[in-house]
Each structure stands twice: as structure tokens, then as C-alpha cells.
Design an enzyme around this catalytic site. Structure first.
Site, PDB file in Angstrom:
ATOM      1  CD  GLU A 181     -14.176  10.492  30.315  1.00 16.45           C
ATOM      2  OE1 GLU A 181     -15.126  10.526  29.920  1.00 16.45           O
ATOM      3  OE2 GLU A 181     -13.906   9.721  31.301  1.00 16.45           O
ATOM      4  CD  GLN A 194      -5.757  15.424  29.710  1.00 15.57           C
ATOM      5  OE1 GLN A 194      -6.818  14.880  29.642  1.00 15.57           O
ATOM      6  NE2 GLN A 194      -5.197  16.125  28.627  1.00 15.57           N
ATOM      7  CB  CYS A 196      -5.848  25.581  22.025  1.00 14.38           C
ATOM      8  SG  CYS A 196      -5.368  23.824  23.078  1.00 14.38           S
TER       9      CYS A 196
END
Length: 1361
Positions: free
Chosen positions: A1292, A1225, A153
Site C-alpha cells: 500500500e 507493488q 490495468c
């Protein structure tokens, strides 16, 4: 060959409970493509085609008519020939559960625990666990982790996947928060130092909501297949195509007759070796023999001599047999079995273990095959048979080397393998070291055995075998012979090392590289074996077994009764990761918030359930349309050359090929100003697209592509930023090869700063690139419309507007005739911003030329060859500092390898220059940045966009300063961190308050100081294993340095039934953008989420969208959606005022009657940002995000292996619109960062050809790489006045925090070097792989290996940074 002598049999199997009859079964057809193309079951995904990623996993169920048992196991459908499925039942993700019927608890829990992001890998995850649960209703956590060994993943970081499946385990895990005694699933309020006045929650899902497991609802094994298995036990099965015949004999006698008739015919059981060659259209076998139904080859028996295993038994069966048998036998008999079991636990993934046969593993004799050395060392015996009779041979080094007198004859087959018992005077060990702990080929493996004279330590027999050194397993036979009769002592070890290094040689140009590391492993493994045997001898004495040693009784007692020293004991055992556990803590919504309002809550991904059922549609899942053609490209094999000629004549003769498309066929512009879609006169990198072949099928197109003949005239290539040895290529710096002009920033007076410093140091850092390795490869489907030259382009992209623009330009059309559509993307990470436009152009030109729809889905190797990745980095620093660690001046020179075209390199080097300060206020600073132009595929955007390189570079400087001053690293970080309101080097103002809050919170949450002391204590007691710990701070700038990059549009429709359709310009990449848009629409319109739907991102609804990237894609589109919803809400004001207690549906109905528009366009102009490179000033970024991470690791100094023990992350996400998505995230980015800094390594040949083109050769993090304890905390009481609802973009930021693992490893290596008296001012380049870790732990073994002088040989791979 065809079946000339008989009619082929019908292939009969079941798929999801339905009978499939294939009357003309093709032996070369693989299950994955059959499922997707013939049965239209697109839930099973193509991820790599080599069984390395798990996206294609299905469950196979078979019936054994002898044992009368049904067996379920996972399998890689990309490797399974359909002809091997006769009599089997296949279950795909669609058969497990669907939205249309019912979802399975496995699917439901994965979705509700937020275990999918892009969702492309998710069906494979579901199938791996489904197969496990069908065999073990209550599996152990170890079984669950093992079941996921073969699944990759790239999005989630695995933690939520493991959490979701932990609920099935027989032993429930609980992530107790340190010091609170509470479980994260209790959802209780928890305090922290920054949480005054707010509610804090932990955990992201509620197990109480899970559906119960009901095994009675699963498919039963079809009774018809049971009858078939009984009736066809004696029947030979034959399946034919024009090229190949597949024969499945029912008896050993018949197999031997066939082998006599067709001696070159391979035996195929799992197809895990032969299947890897399927992409080579020219390599095929006329006859394939499938011996799976032969009883003698499935035998398992316990004899007086050992265990006999049938050659057709799979490796998973072997593992299970050993696990069952070992506890029943005396320990002295099981030494070889324990060694085999150790290797089986890490060999491949569960899918391959369940498919690959023991006989195939042995006879293929792969150098990296882990079992062969130990089987050979253990004196295993092969039972062979042919129509001429039976015989037995030893599975020894001569067999593995293929010596004629010890090998299998062409007409023979391996029937079974005898693995003998060990004896009390015998010691056997197995070792392996791979780039990744599990599911990775060994760099080096070994099997070692010693037999002593009874009751002594005198060597009677010795076997030392290594894999990973030559083309097959090698034996140190001569060395062993010389050591017979020696005592097992240090002198023997010293001589053994010397002899082995002389006998087992590895040339400096050896394939696979890592030459000195591999040589070091030879003696490192030998040393570990030596100690294991000493420890075993001590255990024998301690348990009462007497040794008659040829030394004095007193000496014997002193030596043999003493256990190994603590130092030597630390060399024993491999590092093994435990079961990962996670903690997630975040700020809860206000008590007064409506339960219907989803903003701020951990809402499940909008497509989460569809991900788990396989019903989420990606580009290559779109059903073929009438007349559709497949496309394959022809790419350059030269890094730099003129194209002299292109001959397509042979390609056009291939059956099924329709046409070949070249640059001459482009009606308009061939690409853009920087890059050609089709190379025309010159190629500038290996992998550049020259032409494309379109055919009726992909196989035909690929065959045609191989027939295209291109003549080149070589030109000198530039490949590296800086060449460290003389090779046949140039370097960019020396030859002034740059893509853009220098980017430069200055702050303060650098010369004055250096003069005021107590000390000045200089150094360099090299950092490799990174492959995006999104699970969905680049895909595009182009469908010409019947009129006006219109084209529909369905494309996996982050930037639909650029696709539309380039396609229109190439076809010489206006953009209004090109309609781009993207429902979702299966991962991107920056890699689908620029490249998909060119792939779309190629497909569109082909569609334009042929007048037919064209599908262009890149295979994994081609995607990795063409697309480029993260920019390799080279940095030079000069830093002046005071004795207290305060940096006074720094001069940085930064270089990136941009590849052959500009792409995003200019922006990346700008961001490196702007962001290189990270969290540190350096009063006198000069930064110069260069983007180098080389003859490699163009590197492009990647998550973090330059900051991961810049951050590691400045942190390396911090560590260098701390090393020189002798101060703790965290103290040097603190003294240099920004404080209060401050300005960057480009004069942008920011407040560092939250930087310090995150730092202090992380120190507390991680218990850093206490654990640091424990690490030091551990290191004092362990010589061969060391721990390290590091804490890193971060200032991350979000967004882009120009306002127009932040604009966004949205379109919201309200229909007469009250339902709402939301569209916007952002693209779903797995970051949950659509989920958040629905939350925002729900909040603004004050309606339930169930009323709102998102269809697709399309240039027909929202034009001119910017690319979805830079962490701001969600928030800028959210502003546009908010704007549209507020416009609509305002229009409804008069209706609501007249009927304030009315229902939403009533208001909408009345508004329509009043002719009030129920459709609105929303728009967000964008954040005001700018950067003036002439004045070197600007407001370059909308805002900053802060974070900190602390990681602890343990390294094995003998092998370079490491394990991630614990990571604590504190992130300033301000108000999270969806904590589940944001934490996901952060975790996913962190693990991707761990990959960049410690694992992922791209290799290029000296000719510029990329050598790492699949998951077999390029390793991203797997389940085994996540921290055993993974804690994420969102900083409470934080606000951001700039973004919607005071949120921040976290897509990010977590990436760079992966460097905390890098620096924790460095800390461990420093402890090694300090103890050994080695210099501490060393630099570790990135990635910090097993090779670099081991070679930095300099010791007697690294010193004894032969060294090769650079420049005296041609290396297998080069350093391009």
C-alpha cells in the site's frame, strides 16, 4: 423477426484455427459470450461490456478478395456480434500459445518481465500486442504504446508491460541510469549513498533468456476462408433469431433495396455504437443490415478534389491512409488531414479504432465524437445513395444538427466521404480535451477553419464547431457570419470570443457537469486557433509567400515578419507524452547465497505464464455445472425510502425465470448486525439489493429483474458531509448523522502552541472518493451438495472466513457445512473484504431455495453501483507556525462520507486520526475524526485505508505554511519532519533514521535542486505552459491496531515423491502472495521451487483466516508457512543426520517408513498491537515503512491538461523477499494514487444516484498517464527485526506517493498564479482534474465566461465530500 421467406445461412468462421459452424446464429449474441459459454474459451475476459477496458480483446483476421490481402486487427469481443464474423478468423489468447503446447514470445516476455499481477487484464494485453506484431513484425515504440491505448490495468502501473514489449520494437530503448552510463538490463553493480558494503542490482529480467520471435509458428489464415471470400462475393447472407434478422448484402443495389424496404433498420459495421445498448433487453432492432462487403463502401481513392473514403472503412484504416498520404502531398493541401490525424491518435483505443467505421462515426452524430467538427469545418462531402438515386450533401453544421433539409433520408445510406484538400489561404485546426489524454470521450472538442482572401489576412470564410456542448456538434454560424471581412487581429479575437459565448450557451444544469470549464474551453480553443493561424501566416511570409495587407508596408513588415512572442508560442501545441522508460534498483542477495535459494531474488509470479495464456482460472471461468442457474439482482432506485410493496408476478412470467428471492426466503439471518443482504422494509441508498431473480440464463434473469415492480414512499436523504448550496437533501454535519462516536487524539498543549506561534492560518480540503475498479467484477458460484445441506462457495474475496460465516448464518447452518474456495482474485484493493460476503449470501439463499447451483457475476455497472469505494474526505485545519516554517500547533477536524452502513468506516476514520501526522512532528496537535452516515452506498476499505486522505490533508497544511512564509516547500517539510527516535501522538516509539535516508536519497537520485532551477527557468520563458516539481516524504504504518488481525495459519504436506503442497489462509489478489510462500517454503525446506505447489485458499484446509489486507497478508502467512516448514524440517532431523548426503526424495521415503508425519500445520499468533481510545495511547501498528517521491509535471494552462514527466521513488522495503513483486507493488500503487489525486472522479446526482458506472464515464490511469521516466529505488542496508527475513510489506505504501504528482501540479499552478498576480494562498481540492487545473489558472478567458450563482439551479452532480 424470423426469416419467413428463406432458410437462414450457416455462420462459418474460424477460432484458433478450428472451423466453427453455427446453424442457428443469433444476431444479438456477442462474441465474448459465445467464446466463453459455447466454445468454453475462458481466457477472453469480461471486464466492462462496453469496449472500454480491453480485457475482452481478440484478434480478427479477414481476407479482402479484391485487394487479395489479409488484415489482422484487435477487437473488443464484448461488442462484436457473432454474425459479423462470417468468413473471419478469430484468434483468442488460447490460440496465441498455451502451457500445454507452446507459449508465444509475447506471452513469455510479459510474464518474465513481471508484466502481470492479478492477471485478469493480461490476456487482453497479449492480444493487443499480438495483433500489432502480426501486422508489424518490428513495430515502433509509438505503435506499441498506441496498441495499448485501449487496455486498462489496475495493478502494475503499466511500466513492466511496456518494458516487456519494448523488446519487439525496431528501435531498442535503453533506460540509462543518470550519470552512470549503464543500462538497467546490464545487471551491473551500481553504487548509491546508502549502499556501502552491499551489492546493488538494476533491472528485473534478462532479455538474453527470451525466446526468439518466429513468425512461421503463427496460425496461417485458413485457405477455406479465402475460397469462401471469393465464392461468396455475390451472395447475400442472412442470419435469424426469434427477434432479429441480420442481413449482409453483397452489393450496393441490394443494400439500397433493403433500406427502402426496412428504412428503420440500422447499418452496423463495428457495432461500437449500437452495441453499447445491448444490456437494454427492451431495445432491439428487428432488422440489422451489415454493409461491410460492399465494395463502394470500402473505397479509398485519391482524386483531384481530395481523398474519398468509403463509409464502411474503419477509423484505423483512415488513420493509416492519412499517415501514408500526407507525406506525398504539398503541405498546403494536407491541413485538414493533419487535423484529423491529430484527433485519430487519441480517439478511443486501438480496438475501437479498428472496429468503428467512418460512416458510423458521422451518422451517429455523438456530441463527443472528435472527427465530426473537423470534417464539417473542412467542408467534407457525403455521397448518399438510395434506390431513388444518388446525391451529395455537405457534412455541415445543419447535417450534424439533424435539420431535415440537410439530413439523410431514412431510405438513404452514406456510401463514401470526400475529404477535400486544403488551400494555401486556408487554416484548419482540431482541438479536444478529455478527462484522460487517450481513450476517453472529449469534454469539449472543436474544429475551426478560416479562409483568407488570397494574399491578405481578410476573413472570407470562417467555421467554428464544437462538440461536447449540446446533444450533437454545434456551430457558431452566426458568430462566423459577423466576422466575415474582418482582419485577423486581436480586436477580431476579442469580438469572436464574445460572440461565441453568446451563441454557444451551456445551461448550468447541463448533463456532464463541468459547465464553467466547458465554457472556458470554447474561448481557450478559439484563442489557440487564433495564435496557430498567426504563426501560420508568419511561416507563409517567411517562406516567401507575399501577403497584401491593408495596412502600411512598414507596419506589415513589423507585424507579419515578426514571429509570435515566446509567451504566445507557449500556447501552441498540445502536451504529448513520450515513450515511458523505467529504472528499478534494489539490493542483491549475498554472494554466498545458494543459487537454488529463491528468497531475495526477482522470481516470476507463480501464475505469470498462466496469466498470459489465459489458463489462469477466475471465479466466472469455472465451467458451468449441471443445472446451474444465473442470478440478477433488483436494486433500489431511491436513496432513502420505505418499501411499500414488491410485485414479482410479471417477473415470474418471463420465459426461463425459475424464481425470485427476497428477504423472506432467508432461513437464518438476513446479513449481519450492520447491513441487510436483502432490503426488507426500507432502502437506504440507490443500489441497495432488494431481491434477486434466478433463471436459466443471465439474459432471462436480467429481463425478469426489470419486470419486478417496487412501490416506494420517499424519505429525506442525507448525501453529503457538508452541503455548500441549498439542495433537496441534508448534510451529515448539520444533522449530526454519524456512524460512530468521535475519534480524538491530543498531543502537547494546543492552546499554548497557538499562542507561541508567529502566524495562524485556517483552511479546508475536500477530497473525492475512488472506485476500486478491479478488472474482475464480484463473482460467486454456489453449489449445493447432495447431503447434509453442505454448500461449496467459490468466491472472489479477500476474506473467505467472513463469507463462510455470513452464508452459514443466512442458511441457519454451522460453518463446517459451508466450504469456501478461492484460487485467485482478479484485483481487489480492499473492495472485496466485506461486500463479497453479501453477494455470496444472496447466491446461497437462491441456491437453497431452488436446490440448484447458482452463479452470480456482477456486470460492471452493477458492481460500481452497489459496492462503494474509497471514502470521500472533508478536512478543516488550523495551524500555528513560526517564521522559519516550524509548525507549533495544529487542530485538525476530519470527516469521511461512510455511506449508509458502518462497513469499515470506523476503522478508516481511526486510521486517519492515527496517521494524519505522516512524517511530521507537530508538538501540539489535536485531531478529531467523524465517520458520517449518508444515504449513499457504503464506502469500504481501499488500498492505504485512510492514509491517502490523511496524508494529502497534512501535506496541504505544509504547503499552506510554506506559501505564507515564502519558504521553499522542501525546507518546510524538512524542518517539521521527525528526527531520530521519536514518539507518535499515541505514544508509539519509532526511529526516523530511514525516513531521512529515503528523503536524502530521493533528493540525490531525482537531482531535485538542479531540476527545480530548470523548472523555474522554463516557467519564466513560457506563459501558457508551466512545469512543476514536488518532493514528498512518507511515514506509513503497516498492519492493524489489534493483534488478532495479524494471526495466520498454514498447512504443508510432503508427498512420497518429495513434492510439497502448501496452503495458507492468505488470498492471491495479484500481490504475489503465493509466489512468496513458495519462495519461503523452498528456502526453509532447502528444495527447488519446482518441487512446491500451491492449490487454492480454502476454509476446508486452513480455517479462520483473517482478511488479506493492510500490507501484511504476505508476511503473516509467510510466518505460518515458515512455522509449518520448520516443524517438518525438524522432524526430518534424524533422517538427515543418518544420511547427510542423501537426496530429498530419499529422506522423505525413509521418513515415511519411520512413521514420521509429513504434514504440518503452521500458525502465527500475530504482531502485538493495540490501541486504547480512552487513554489515547497504544502500540497501534507493528512497524513503520518510509519512503519519498519526487515528481515533475508540465501543465497546459489553456486546457488544464498535464503530463507526468518524471518520478523518482525511494522506498524503505528493508530486505525484499522478491524485488520484482515489491517494485511492481510500489509502481502499481503509485499509479493508482496518481489516479486518485489527479484523474478519478465519482459523480452522484442530487437524488443520490451514482452517474459514473463504466470506464466510459470513470477514468482510471492508462498507459498515457505514467511518467515518461519512472525510477524506483529500494533503500539498501535496511532491516526490520519484526517481519520475516527482515522484510516489510509494501503493498500500500506507494499509493500516497502519487500525491507528489498532485503537488507538482500545484507547484505549476502556483507559478501561473504568481506570474498573473493572483493570490497564492489557494487550495486545490482532489482529484486535481483537467477542470480544476484549468479553472485555477485564472485568466482573461475564465473571467469572460458567464457564471452561475450556486443555489439558483439544480446541478447535474453534487459534491458529496
Amino acid at each position: 423477426m424470423a426469416c419467413h421467406d428463406k432458410q437462414p445461412d450457416d455462420l462459418i468462421f474460424f477460432v484458433n484455427g478450428k472451423k466453427v459452424i453455427e446453424r442457428q446464429a443469433d444476431p444479438e449474441e456477442l462474441l465474448l459470450y459465445y467464446l466463453r459459454k459455447e466454445l468454453r474459451l475462458s481466457g477472453t475476459k469480461y471486464g466492462c461490456g462496453v469496449g472500454g477496458c480491453g480485457a475482452c480483446t481478440v484478434m480478427l483476421s479477414t481476407y479482402d478478395p479484391v485487394a487479395k490481402k489479409i488484415r489482422h486487427h484487435p477487437a473488443n469481443s464484448c461488442l462484436l456480434p457473432i454474425c459479423s464474423l462470417h468468413g473471419a478468423a478469430v484468434t483468442t489468447v488460447e490460440g496465441v500459445g498455451s502451457i500445454k503446447k507452446r507459449i508465444n514470445p509475447i506471452q513469455e516476455r510479459l510474464a518474465k518481465c513481471h508484466g502481470s499481477q492479478c492477471g485478469f487484464c493480461t490476456p487482453g494485453m497479449v492480444m493487443s500486442i499480438y495483433a500489432l506484431v502480426r501486422n508489424h513484425v518490428k513495430p515502433s515504440m509509438e505503435q506499441i504504446i498506441s496498441a495499448l491505448d485501449g487496455n486498462l490495468c489496475r495493478c502494475t502501473g503499466y511500466r513492466p508491460i511496456i518494458d516487456s514489449y519494448a523488446s519487439f520494437a525496431k528501435e531498442q530503448t535503453c533506460c540509462q541510469l543518470r550519470g552512470t552510463g549503464q543500462c538497467c538490463l546490464d545487471q551491473e553493480e551500481l553504487g548509491c549513498s546508502s549502499s556501502a558494503g552491499v551489492r546493488i542490482r538494476s533491472g528485473l529480467c534478462n532479455p538474453a533468456e527470451f525466446l526468439p520471435v518466429d513468425p512461421t509458428q503463427e496460425f496461417i489464415f485458413p485457405p477455406e476462408l479465402m475460397r469462401m471470400a471469393q465464392e461468396q462475393q455475390k451472395k447475400t447472407l442472412t442470419f435469424c433469431s426469434k427477434r432479429t434478422t441480420w442481413i449482409s448484402p453483397s452489393s450496393l443495389k441490394e443494400l439500397l433495396e433493403l433500406k427502402a424496404k426496412y428504412p428503420k433498420a440500422p447499418l452496423v459495421v463495428g457495432n461500437t455504437s449500437l452495441g453499447l445498448n445491448k444490456n437494454d433487453h427492451d431495445a432491439y432492432h428487428p432488422i440489422i443490415l451489415h454493409p461491410l462487403r460492399i465494395p463502394e463502401m470500402q473505397v479509398v481513392s485519391i482524386t483531384d478534389d481530395g481523398i474519398v473514403i468509403g463509409a464502411a472503412c474503419c477509423l484505423a484504416q483512415l488513420r493509416d491512409i492519412l499517415m501514408e498520404t500526407i507525406p506525398k502531398l504539398p503541405n498546403e493541401k494536407t491541413k485538414i488531414y493533419q487535423a484529423l490525424l491529430q484527433q485519430l491518435r487519441t480517439l478511443a483505443g486501438e480496438q475501437i479504432r479498428s472496429m468503428a467505421s467512418l460512416g458510423g462515426h458521422i451518422v451517429s452524430r455523438g456530441s463527443a465524437w472528435d472527427l465530426n467538427p473537423i470534417l464539417s469545418a473542412g467542408k467534407s462531402v457525403l455521397s448518399l445513395a438510395s434506390n431513388g438515386g444518388k446525391r451529395q450533401i455537405f457534412l455541415n453544421d445543419q447535417f450534424l444538427a439533424g435539420h431535415k433539409h440537410a439530413d439523410i433520408e431514412p431510405k438513404e445510406v452514406i456510401v463514401s466521404v470526400l475529404i477535400p484538400y486544403s488551400t494555401k489561404d486556408e487554416f484548419i485546426s482540431a482541438f479536444r480535451q478529455a478527462d484522460r489524454q487517450k481513450n476517453a470521450f472529449s469534454v469539449v472538442n472543436a474544429g475551426l477553419r478560416v479562409l483568407f482572401s488570397p494574399g491578405t489576412d481578410t476573413i472570407v470564410d470562417l467555421s467554428i464547431l464544437y462538440g461536447g456542448i449540446g446533444s450533437t456538434t454545434l456551430s457558431a454560424r452566426k458568430s462566423c457570419e459577423k466576422l466575415i471581412g474582418r482582419q485577423w487581429d486581436d480586436q477580431m479575437l476579442s469580438e469572436a470570443c464574445k460572440l461565441v459565448l453568446e451563441e454557444i450557451s451551456l445551461p448550468p444544469s447541463a448533463s456532464g457537469g463541468k459547465v464553467e470549464y466547458r465554457r472556458t474551453l470554447l474561448v481557450s480553443f478559439l484563442f489557440r486557433f487564433y495564435l496557430e493561424v498567426l504563426h501560420g501566416l508568419h511561416q507563409m511570409v517567411r517562406t516567401g509567400q507575399e501577403l497584401h495587407i491593408s495596412i502600411s508596408r512598414e507596419a506589415a513588415r513589423n507585424f507579419w515578419y515578426a514571429e509570435l512572442s515566446q509567451d504566445k508560442m507557449s500556447a501552441l501545441g498540445m502536451l504529448q507524452s513520450g515513450v515511458p522508460q523505467g529504472v528499478q534498483v534494489y539490493q542483491d542477495v549475498d554472494r554466498g547465497q545458494s543459487p537454488q535459494d529463491p528468497v531475495g531474488r526477482p522470481i516470476m509470479h507463480q501464475s505469470g505464464i498462466k496469466h498470459t495464456t489465459g489458463e489462469a482460472v477466475y471465479i466466472d471461468d469455472i465451467r458451468p455445472v449441471d443445472g446451474e442457474l444465473s442470478l440478477a439482482v433488483v436494486t433500489s432506485i431511491k436513496a432513502h425510502a420505505k418499501i411499500k410493496s414488491i410485485d414479482i408476478s410479471e417477473a415470474l412470467q418471463v420465459p426461463g425465470v425459475i424464481n425470485v428471492v427476497t428477504a423472506k426466503d432467508v432461513p437464518g439471518k438476513n446479513g449481519n448486525d450492520e447491513e441487510e443482504a436483502f432490503a426488507k422494509d426500507k432502502v437506504i441508498c440507490v443500489g441497495q439489493i432488494i431481491c434477486a431473480v434466478v433463471a436459466e440464463t443471465l439474459t432471462q434473469a436480467k429481463c425478469g429483474a426489470k419486470k419486478v415492480k417496487i412501490v416506494y414512499e420517499d424519505l429525506q436523504p442525507v448525501l453529503a458531509i457538508k452541503v455548500t448550496m441549498h439542495l433537496l437533501f441534508l448534510d451529515a454535519i448539520k444533522h449530526n448523522s454519524y456512524i460512530t462516536e468521535e475519534r480524538k487524539l491530543e498531543k502537547g498543549d494546543i492552546e499554548k502552541g497557538f499562542k507561541s506561534a508567529d502566524k495562524i492560518i485556517e483552511g479546508e480540503l475536500h477530497m473525492g472518493g475512488q472506485e476500486h475498479f478491479y478488472l474482475e467484477t464480484n463473482s460467486v458460484v454456489v453449489i449445493p451438495r447432495m447431503e447434509d445441506k453442505e454448500m461449496d462457495v467459490y468466491v472472489s474475496t479477500q476474506h473467505a472466513t467472513e463469507v463462510q460465516k455470513l452464508v452459514a448464518s443466512a442458511l441457519n447452518l454451522q460453518s463446517n457445512k459451508v466450504m469456501c474456495h478461492t484460487k485467485r482474485v482478479g484485483g481487489a484493493f480492499g473492495g472485496k473484504i466485506t461486500k463479497p460476503s453479501f453477494f455470496a449470501v444472496i447466491a446461497a439463499v437462491a441456491a437453497n431455495k431452488t436446490g440448484r447451483p447458482v452463479r452470480f457475476a456482477l456486470e460492471r455497472d452493477m458492481d460500481m453501483l452497489i459496492t462503494g469505494g474509497r471514502h470521500p474526505f472533508f478536512g478543516k485545519y488550523k495551524v500555528g507556525f513560526m517564521k522559519n516554517g516550524r509548525i507549533m500547533a495544529a487542530d485538525f477536524q476530519c470527516y469521511i462520507n461512510g455511506g449508509c452502513t458502518k462497513d469499515e468506516s470506523e476503522l478508516v476514520i481511526e486510521y486517519i486520526v492515527l496517521k494524519v501526522d505522516n512524517a511530521y512532528n507537530i508538538p501540539n496537535l489535536r485531531v478529531r475524526g467523524h465517520a458520517c452516515k449518508t444515504n449513499l452506498p457504503s464506502n469500504t476499505a481501499f488500498r492505504g485505508f485512510g492514509f491517502p486522505q490523511a496524508g494529502l490533508f497534512v501535506e496541504t497544511c505544509i504547503v499552506a505554511v510554506a506559501t505564507k512564509t515564502g519558504l521553499p516547500h522542501e525546507k518546510v517539510r524538512e524542518i517539521n519532519m521527525y528526527k531520530g527516535v521519536n514518539r507518535t501522538a499515541f505514544e508509539e516509539e519509532f526511529d526516523a533514521e530511514n525516513l531521512w535516508k529515503c528523503w536524502k536519497e530521493c533528493l540525490v537520485k531525482s537531482d531535485y535542486h538542479s531540476r527545480n532551477a530548470k523548472v523555474e527557468e522554463f516557467n519564466k520563458k513560457n506563459y501558457w505552459k508551466k512545469k512543476g516539481i514536488a518532493i514528498i516524504s512518507m511515514k506509513f504504518s503497516v498492519g492493524f491496531n489489534a493483534t488478532y488481525f495479524h494471526q495466520a495459519g498454514a498447512l504443508v504436506h510432503i508427498y512420497l515423491d518429495g513434492s510439497v503442497l502448501v496452503t495458507h489462509g492468505g488470498i492471491e489478489l495479484g500481490q504475489g502472495i503465493h509466489t512468496k510462500m513458495l519462495q519461503i517454503a523452498s528456502h526453509e525446506l532447502k528444495i527447488p521451487l519446482s518441487y512446491i505447489h500451491f492449490c487454492e485458499t480454502s476454509s476446508t484446509t486452513v480455517p479462520n483466516g483473517k482478511y488479506t489486507a493492510g500490507s501484511v497478508g504476505t508476511e503473516i502467512n509467510a510466518r505460518a508457512v515458515q512455522d509449518a516448514c520448520q516443524i517438518l524440517w525438524k522432524r526430518l532431523d534424524p533422517i538427515r543426520r543418518k544420511n547427510p548426503k542423501g537426496k530429498w526424495e530419499d529422506w522423505i521415503s525413509e521418513a515415511h517408513k519411520k512413521s514420521i508425519s509429513l504434514s504440518a500445520t503452521g500458525y502465527f499468533k500475530g504482531y502485538e498491537t493495540n490501541m486504547n481510545w480512552e487513554t489515547k495511547k497504544g502500540h497501534a501498528f507493528p512497524y513503520f515503512l518510509y519512503g519519498a517521491a519526487c515528481s515533475e509535471v508540465e501543465i497546459d494552462c489553456l486546457t488544464g491538461a498535464h503530463k507526468n514527466i518524471r518520478t523518482d521513488i525511494v522506498m524503505d522495503a528493508s530486505f525484499s523477499i522478491n524485488p520484482a513483486i515489491d517494485i511492481g507493488q510500489i509502481e502499481g500503487a503509485f499509479i493508482q494514487g496518481v489516479g486518485l489525486y489527479t484523474l478519478e472522479e465519482i459523480y452522484f446526482s442530487p437524488e443520490g444516484e451514482q452517474l459514473t458506472l463504466s470506464p466510459d464515464t470513470y477514468k482510471i490511469p492508462a498507459v498515457c498517464d505514467i511518467p515518461e521516466q519512472f525510477h524506483v529505488y529500494l533503500l539498501p542496508n535496511s532491516c526490520n527485526s519484526i517481519a520475516i527475513y527482515s522484510s516489510k510489506g509494501v503493498g500500500e505504501a506507494g499509493f500516497f506517493l502519487g500525491s507528489s504528482v498532485f503537488f507538482a501540479i500545484r507547484d505549476a499552478v502556483a507559478a501561473v498564479r504568481k506570474e498573473r498576480g493572483l493570490p497564492l494562498d489557494f487550495t486545490l481540492n482532489s482529484p486535481l482534474t483537467v477542470e480544476r487545473i484549468r479553472m485555477a489558472c485564472d485568466d482573461i478567458f475564465t473571467k469572460m465566461i458567464p457564471k452561475d450563482k450556486p443555489g439558483t439551479y439544480k446541478p447535474w452532480a453534487i459534491d458529496i465530500s
